[in-house]
Design a protein around this motif. Structure first.
Motif, PDB file in Angstrom:
ATOM      1  N   LEU A  25       0.833  -1.210   0.000  1.00  0.00           N
ATOM      2  CA  LEU A  25       0.000   0.000   0.000  1.00  0.00           C
ATOM      3  C   LEU A  25       0.862   1.252   0.000  1.00  0.00           C
ATOM      4  O   LEU A  25       0.619   2.177  -0.783  1.00  0.00           O
ATOM      5  CB  LEU A  25      -0.910   0.026   1.231  1.00  0.00           C
ATOM      6  N   LEU A  26       1.845   1.293   0.871  1.00  0.00           N
ATOM      7  CA  LEU A  26       2.731   2.457   0.939  1.00  0.00           C
ATOM      8  C   LEU A  26       3.427   2.686  -0.391  1.00  0.00           C
ATOM      9  O   LEU A  26       3.419   3.799  -0.923  1.00  0.00           O
ATOM     10  CB  LEU A  26       3.762   2.271   2.050  1.00  0.00           C
ATOM     11  N   TYR A  27       4.005   1.650  -0.950  1.00  0.00           N
ATOM     12  CA  TYR A  27       4.697   1.752  -2.237  1.00  0.00           C
ATOM     13  C   TYR A  27       3.757   2.237  -3.335  1.00  0.00           C
ATOM     14  O   TYR A  27       4.071   3.168  -4.073  1.00  0.00           O
ATOM     15  CB  TYR A  27       5.301   0.389  -2.607  1.00  0.00           C
ATOM     16  N   SER A  28       2.591   1.638  -3.419  1.00  0.00           N
ATOM     17  CA  SER A  28       1.636   1.986  -4.474  1.00  0.00           C
ATOM     18  C   SER A  28       1.173   3.432  -4.376  1.00  0.00           C
ATOM     19  O   SER A  28       1.049   4.124  -5.379  1.00  0.00           O
ATOM     20  CB  SER A  28       0.413   1.064  -4.420  1.00  0.00           C
ATOM     21  N   VAL A  29       0.920   3.875  -3.155  1.00  0.00           N
ATOM     22  CA  VAL A  29       0.450   5.246  -2.970  1.00  0.00           C
ATOM     23  C   VAL A  29       1.588   6.233  -3.238  1.00  0.00           C
ATOM     24  O   VAL A  29       1.372   7.275  -3.856  1.00  0.00           O
ATOM     25  CB  VAL A  29      -0.155   5.422  -1.564  1.00  0.00           C
ATOM     26  N   LEU A  30       2.804   5.892  -2.825  1.00  0.00           N
ATOM     27  CA  LEU A  30       3.930   6.788  -3.066  1.00  0.00           C
ATOM     28  C   LEU A  30       4.208   6.977  -4.552  1.00  0.00           C
ATOM     29  O   LEU A  30       4.516   8.090  -4.988  1.00  0.00           O
ATOM     30  CB  LEU A  30       5.189   6.282  -2.362  1.00  0.00           C
ATOM     31  N   ASP A  35      -4.260   0.722  -8.018  1.00  0.00           N
ATOM     32  CA  ASP A  35      -4.869  -0.338  -8.819  1.00  0.00           C
ATOM     33  C   ASP A  35      -5.793  -1.186  -7.944  1.00  0.00           C
ATOM     34  O   ASP A  35      -6.030  -0.870  -6.781  1.00  0.00           O
ATOM     35  CB  ASP A  35      -3.782  -1.196  -9.485  1.00  0.00           C
ATOM     36  N   LYS A  36      -6.296  -2.258  -8.515  1.00  0.00           N
ATOM     37  CA  LYS A  36      -7.236  -3.102  -7.766  1.00  0.00           C
ATOM     38  C   LYS A  36      -6.588  -3.697  -6.522  1.00  0.00           C
ATOM     39  O   LYS A  36      -7.264  -3.933  -5.521  1.00  0.00           O
ATOM     40  CB  LYS A  36      -7.814  -4.202  -8.651  1.00  0.00           C
ATOM     41  N   TRP A  37      -5.265  -3.927  -6.546  1.00  0.00           N
ATOM     42  CA  TRP A  37      -4.584  -4.521  -5.405  1.00  0.00           C
ATOM     43  C   TRP A  37      -4.568  -3.575  -4.211  1.00  0.00           C
ATOM     44  O   TRP A  37      -4.611  -4.020  -3.064  1.00  0.00           O
ATOM     45  CB  TRP A  37      -3.172  -4.962  -5.787  1.00  0.00           C
ATOM     46  N   VAL A  38      -4.531  -2.279  -4.475  1.00  0.00           N
ATOM     47  CA  VAL A  38      -4.613  -1.300  -3.388  1.00  0.00           C
ATOM     48  C   VAL A  38      -5.940  -1.476  -2.656  1.00  0.00           C
ATOM     49  O   VAL A  38      -5.989  -1.516  -1.423  1.00  0.00           O
ATOM     50  CB  VAL A  38      -4.453   0.140  -3.929  1.00  0.00           C
ATOM     51  N   ILE A 104      -6.100   9.278  -0.328  1.00  0.00           N
ATOM     52  CA  ILE A 104      -7.196  10.235  -0.559  1.00  0.00           C
ATOM     53  C   ILE A 104      -6.686  11.441  -1.325  1.00  0.00           C
ATOM     54  O   ILE A 104      -7.317  11.899  -2.278  1.00  0.00           O
ATOM     55  CB  ILE A 104      -7.867  10.637   0.773  1.00  0.00           C
ATOM     56  N   TYR A 105      -5.518  11.938  -0.946  1.00  0.00           N
ATOM     57  CA  TYR A 105      -4.919  13.072  -1.665  1.00  0.00           C
ATOM     58  C   TYR A 105      -4.682  12.707  -3.141  1.00  0.00           C
ATOM     59  O   TYR A 105      -4.997  13.496  -4.027  1.00  0.00           O
ATOM     60  CB  TYR A 105      -3.598  13.485  -0.997  1.00  0.00           C
ATOM     61  N   ARG A 106      -4.123  11.536  -3.376  1.00  0.00           N
ATOM     62  CA  ARG A 106      -3.864  11.094  -4.761  1.00  0.00           C
ATOM     63  C   ARG A 106      -5.174  11.016  -5.560  1.00  0.00           C
ATOM     64  O   ARG A 106      -5.226  11.393  -6.717  1.00  0.00           O
ATOM     65  CB  ARG A 106      -3.198   9.723  -4.779  1.00  0.00           C
ATOM     66  N   LEU A 107      -6.223  10.501  -4.935  1.00  0.00           N
ATOM     67  CA  LEU A 107      -7.499  10.362  -5.638  1.00  0.00           C
ATOM     68  C   LEU A 107      -8.131  11.711  -5.940  1.00  0.00           C
ATOM     69  O   LEU A 107      -8.698  11.913  -7.005  1.00  0.00           O
ATOM     70  CB  LEU A 107      -8.455   9.488  -4.807  1.00  0.00           C
ATOM     71  N   ILE A 108      -8.032  12.639  -4.983  1.00  0.00           N
ATOM     72  CA  ILE A 108      -8.624  13.962  -5.175  1.00  0.00           C
ATOM     73  C   ILE A 108      -7.830  14.786  -6.196  1.00  0.00           C
ATOM     74  O   ILE A 108      -8.427  15.467  -7.030  1.00  0.00           O
ATOM     75  CB  ILE A 108      -8.708  14.717  -3.814  1.00  0.00           C
ATOM     76  N   SER A 109      -6.520  14.682  -6.127  1.00  0.00           N
ATOM     77  CA  SER A 109      -5.700  15.532  -6.999  1.00  0.00           C
ATOM     78  C   SER A 109      -5.576  14.968  -8.415  1.00  0.00           C
ATOM     79  O   SER A 109      -5.074  15.634  -9.302  1.00  0.00           O
ATOM     80  CB  SER A 109      -4.307  15.720  -6.392  1.00  0.00           C
TER      81      SER A 109
END
Length: 110
Positions: A25-30, A35-38, A104-109
């Protein structure tokens, strides 16, 4: 091998699995690879949280292990240092919350 040792091995393997989930999760968000795995990982962590709530903040594996030990140590049921077993929930919740905030920041931005 006695039953408590088998339980400790299983509990430790599950703990390692959830570490992999959190670090994925940390890696994917960074790297902004949502993706679906998140979503699967978040679902797994939320499901674990629900199980802990249902068992009054105690892992069900600990409940099972209690039948085979009278130890008062926090790590009687898992192969972790006692300090980590004692603070495990706080450490990983503290780790998970910033990941969610960044997600959430990634999704909003966008």
């Amino acid at each position: 091998m006695d039953k408590l040792t088998i339980i400790k091995i299983i509990h430790t393997v599950i703990w390692v699995f959830f570490n992999v989930v959190l670090f994925y999760l940390l890696y994917s968000v960074l790297i902004n690879k949502i993706d679906k795995w998140v979503w699967i990982c978040i679902g797994l962590i939320l499901m674990e949280g629900l199980v802990l709530l249902l068992f009054k903040r105690m892992c069900p594996i600990t409940v099972i292990a209690r039948k085979y030990s009278d130890s008062t140590k926090d790590n009687f049921d898992i192969f972790l240092p006692n300090w980590l077993a004692k603070h495990n929930k706080l450490i990983y919740t503290t780790f998970f919350v910033p990941i969610l905030i960044l997600l959430i920041y990634r999704l909003i931005s966008g």
